[in-house]
Design a protein around this motif. Structure first.
Motif, PDB file in Angstrom:
ATOM      1  N   GLN A 299      46.371 -20.130   7.508  1.00  0.00           N
ATOM      2  CA  GLN A 299      46.497 -20.828   8.784  1.00  0.00           C
ATOM      3  C   GLN A 299      47.640 -20.193   9.574  1.00  0.00           C
ATOM      4  OE1 GLN A 299      47.014 -24.976   7.780  1.00  0.00           O
ATOM      5  NE2 GLN A 299      44.870 -25.257   7.318  1.00  0.00           N
ATOM      6  N   PRO A 300      47.402 -19.018  10.133  1.00  0.00           N
ATOM      7  CA  PRO A 300      48.483 -18.281  10.809  1.00  0.00           C
ATOM      8  C   PRO A 300      48.709 -18.754  12.238  1.00  0.00           C
ATOM      9  CG  PRO A 300      46.476 -16.988  10.861  1.00  0.00           C
ATOM     10  CD  PRO A 300      46.142 -18.256  10.107  1.00  0.00           C
ATOM     11  N   TRP A 301      48.737 -20.043  12.437  1.00  0.00           N
ATOM     12  CA  TRP A 301      48.921 -20.589  13.772  1.00  0.00           C
ATOM     13  C   TRP A 301      49.566 -21.967  13.654  1.00  0.00           C
ATOM     14  CZ3 TRP A 301      45.800 -24.457  12.281  1.00  0.00           C
ATOM     15  CH2 TRP A 301      44.626 -24.155  11.585  1.00  0.00           C
ATOM     16  N   LEU A 302      50.004 -22.472  14.778  1.00  0.00           N
ATOM     17  CA  LEU A 302      50.525 -23.831  14.845  1.00  0.00           C
ATOM     18  C   LEU A 302      49.366 -24.786  15.119  1.00  0.00           C
ATOM     19  CD1 LEU A 302      53.573 -23.171  17.219  1.00  0.00           C
ATOM     20  CD2 LEU A 302      53.601 -23.243  14.714  1.00  0.00           C
ATOM     21  N   ARG A 303      49.409 -25.937  14.484  1.00  0.00           N
ATOM     22  CA  ARG A 303      48.433 -26.992  14.811  1.00  0.00           C
ATOM     23  C   ARG A 303      49.155 -28.004  15.685  1.00  0.00           C
ATOM     24  NH1 ARG A 303      43.476 -28.773  13.036  1.00  0.00           N
ATOM     25  NH2 ARG A 303      43.042 -30.997  13.333  1.00  0.00           N
ATOM     26  N   CYS A 304      48.745 -28.077  16.931  1.00  0.00           N
ATOM     27  CA  CYS A 304      49.468 -28.869  17.920  1.00  0.00           C
ATOM     28  C   CYS A 304      48.652 -30.085  18.347  1.00  0.00           C
ATOM     29  CB  CYS A 304      49.793 -28.018  19.146  1.00  0.00           C
ATOM     30  SG  CYS A 304      50.814 -26.570  18.776  1.00  0.00           S
ATOM     31  N   THR A 305      49.374 -31.113  18.758  1.00  0.00           N
ATOM     32  CA  THR A 305      48.759 -32.345  19.239  1.00  0.00           C
ATOM     33  C   THR A 305      49.393 -32.730  20.562  1.00  0.00           C
ATOM     34  OG1 THR A 305      48.387 -33.128  16.983  1.00  0.00           O
ATOM     35  CG2 THR A 305      48.279 -34.767  18.736  1.00  0.00           C
ATOM     36  N   ALA A 306      48.557 -33.025  21.535  1.00  0.00           N
ATOM     37  CA  ALA A 306      49.046 -33.477  22.837  1.00  0.00           C
ATOM     38  C   ALA A 306      48.278 -34.719  23.249  1.00  0.00           C
ATOM     39  CB  ALA A 306      48.883 -32.379  23.885  1.00  0.00           C
ATOM     40  N   THR A 307      48.957 -35.608  23.941  1.00  0.00           N
ATOM     41  CA  THR A 307      48.346 -36.844  24.429  1.00  0.00           C
ATOM     42  C   THR A 307      48.625 -36.969  25.916  1.00  0.00           C
ATOM     43  OG1 THR A 307      48.668 -37.923  22.281  1.00  0.00           O
ATOM     44  CG2 THR A 307      48.237 -39.348  24.171  1.00  0.00           C
ATOM     45  N   GLU A 308      47.571 -37.264  26.677  1.00  0.00           N
ATOM     46  CA  GLU A 308      47.715 -37.391  28.126  1.00  0.00           C
ATOM     47  C   GLU A 308      46.940 -38.610  28.606  1.00  0.00           C
ATOM     48  OE1 GLU A 308      47.622 -33.447  30.330  1.00  0.00           O
ATOM     49  OE2 GLU A 308      46.390 -32.983  28.576  1.00  0.00           O
ATOM     50  N   GLU A 309      47.250 -39.021  29.811  1.00  0.00           N
ATOM     51  CA  GLU A 309      46.505 -40.105  30.443  1.00  0.00           C
ATOM     52  C   GLU A 309      45.278 -39.511  31.122  1.00  0.00           C
ATOM     53  OE1 GLU A 309      47.536 -42.319  34.321  1.00  0.00           O
ATOM     54  OE2 GLU A 309      48.356 -43.605  32.732  1.00  0.00           O
ATOM     55  N   PHE A 320      44.912 -28.772  18.757  1.00  0.00           N
ATOM     56  CA  PHE A 320      44.495 -27.405  19.052  1.00  0.00           C
ATOM     57  C   PHE A 320      45.373 -26.419  18.291  1.00  0.00           C
ATOM     58  CE2 PHE A 320      47.641 -28.663  22.153  1.00  0.00           C
ATOM     59  CZ  PHE A 320      48.427 -27.547  22.391  1.00  0.00           C
ATOM     60  N   ARG A 321      44.848 -25.216  18.150  1.00  0.00           N
ATOM     61  CA  ARG A 321      45.583 -24.145  17.497  1.00  0.00           C
ATOM     62  C   ARG A 321      46.321 -23.323  18.552  1.00  0.00           C
ATOM     63  NH1 ARG A 321      40.677 -21.827  13.619  1.00  0.00           N
ATOM     64  NH2 ARG A 321      40.228 -23.801  12.531  1.00  0.00           N
ATOM     65  N   SER A 322      47.521 -22.893  18.198  1.00  0.00           N
ATOM     66  CA  SER A 322      48.287 -22.105  19.148  1.00  0.00           C
ATOM     67  C   SER A 322      49.388 -21.344  18.418  1.00  0.00           C
ATOM     68  CB  SER A 322      48.891 -23.010  20.234  1.00  0.00           C
ATOM     69  OG  SER A 322      49.476 -22.238  21.261  1.00  0.00           O
ATOM     70  N   THR A 323      50.109 -20.545  19.163  1.00  0.00           N
ATOM     71  CA  THR A 323      51.326 -19.894  18.677  1.00  0.00           C
ATOM     72  C   THR A 323      52.365 -20.005  19.786  1.00  0.00           C
ATOM     73  OG1 THR A 323      50.756 -17.706  19.547  1.00  0.00           O
ATOM     74  CG2 THR A 323      49.980 -18.235  17.314  1.00  0.00           C
ATOM     75  N   ALA A 324      53.612 -19.815  19.427  1.00  0.00           N
ATOM     76  CA  ALA A 324      54.669 -19.910  20.432  1.00  0.00           C
ATOM     77  C   ALA A 324      54.496 -18.852  21.515  1.00  0.00           C
ATOM     78  CB  ALA A 324      56.037 -19.766  19.755  1.00  0.00           C
TER      79      ALA A 324
END
Length: 347
Positions: A299-309, A320-324
């Motif tokens: 898993q060579p990535w960050l697992r990110c979580t975002a919450t929006e209205e 989602f998957r991402s990197t810095a």
């Protein structure tokens, strides 16, 4: 057929022993204690065999089960004979009762097993073509949506019993189609699980939905095909649209607490707040996501979580998957696509 005959032969011996052990106790004061002792011994023996995990465990379970069935049948036969003697009923004479109960008792196991198999087949039978092919109306908050029976979609009902529907499950798909087509599908959340579990993906995608292209659905390709572990898509791998909770969102409190710490600021303006393996990334425009670094080659990535209205009544949360390095541009694309995924359900 040969295997079935061998099984019947194997089962008949312990059944006969159990039956003969209790079918000739024709006194109540003998039958009842004998039945109690037999039940206790059967329970102890079954627990012992069931707890074993050796190569012969299945063989032992078969023997004990049919011994128990035989003993129960013998007990019933003795009871019927005693009733017949007390009431002077010729139809309950031992000559009639013993062979009849012996046959019915032995056949009961196969009758029950066959019935259970048919019930299981009926329960997990595929939904109708109309259920699989049509769009089904539903409503979440004040938004009307039309939902296909597709893999990766998980729905929570807004009823008193909190019904939930996994649309790749045949029983759940049928239940949802009935509810929706009856005009009663009110939801409190719609979940897209697009990264899937490899061992389950083949079962999930055995749907007519995946047999044809769906350009109208931005998420269809990801729903029907497993995302390789080294790919960082520009879409969320999991997304939930749900009714906004009236209480305070704990993620907001966590964000406010984290923003009090000193961040690391990159040249592109990305702020990084670090707490052990958890990262909190903030774009220059204020967009905030909680990420986890698994520090794994798989898993060579960050697992990110975002919450929006999403609206004044709905919130959208997505993983989602991402990197810095790509977070600023990639998270913007993911956020846009997350909203587009939900909008694709609007009729």
């Amino acid at each position: 057929m040969d295997h079935f005959g061998s099984f019947v032969t194997l089962a008949a011996t312990p059944y006969l022993i159990g039956f003969l052990a209790l079918c000739f106790w024709w006194r109540w004061w003998l039958l009842l204690p004998a039945g109690i002792v037999a039940a206790v011994l059967a329970k102890i023996e079954f627990a012992s065999v069931n707890a074993s995990d050796g190569a012969g465990a299945a063989f032992g379970i078969i023997l004990v089960v049919f011994l128990m069935i035989g003993a129960a049948s013998g007990f019933v036969a003795s009871g019927l004979v005693l009733i017949g003697r007390t009431a002077r009923l010729r139809v309950l004479r031992a000559a009639y009762v013993l062979p009849a109960v012996f046959i019915l008792g032995f056949g009961s196991f196969f009758a029950v097993t066959w019935t259970q198999q048919k019930i299981r087949e009926a329960r997990y039978a595929p939904p109708t073509a109309a259920c699989l092919d049509n769009l089904h109306p539903a409503r979440i908050a004040d938004v009307d949506i039309a939902i296909p029976v597709a893999p990766g979609i998980f729905l929570y009902g807004d009823g008193m019993n909190d019904d939930h529907y996994l649309l790749w499950s045949n029983p759940d798909a049928r239940a949802f189609c009935r509810e929706a087509d009856g005009g009663n599908a009110t939801l409190k959340s719609v979940v897209f699980m697009l990264d899937g579990i490899p061992a389950r993906r083949e079962m999930e995608t055995e749907r007519p939905f995946c047999s044809r292209p769906h350009p109208e659905y931005l998420w269809a390709e990801m729903a029907c095909h497993l995302i390789p572990m080294d790919v960082i898509p520009d879409k969320p791998v999991e997304m939930t649209v749900s009714l906004k909770a009236p209480s305070v969102d704990p993620s907001v409190q966590e964000r406010e607490a984290m923003l009090k710490n000193q961040p690391t600021v990159a040249s592109d303006g990305l702020r990084t707040y670090r707490l052990q393996n958890d990262l909190y990334l903030q774009r220059p425009d204020g967009y905030f996501a909680q990420c986890r670094d698994y520090r794994s080659k798989s898993q060579p990535w960050l697992r990110c979580t975002a919450t929006e209205e999403l609206t004044d009544k709905l919130a959208i949360s997505y993983n989602f998957r991402s990197t810095a390095e790509v977070f600023i541009t990639q998270s913007a694309a993911v956020a846009s696509n997350a909203r587009a995924i939900f909008n694709s359900l609007k009729p």
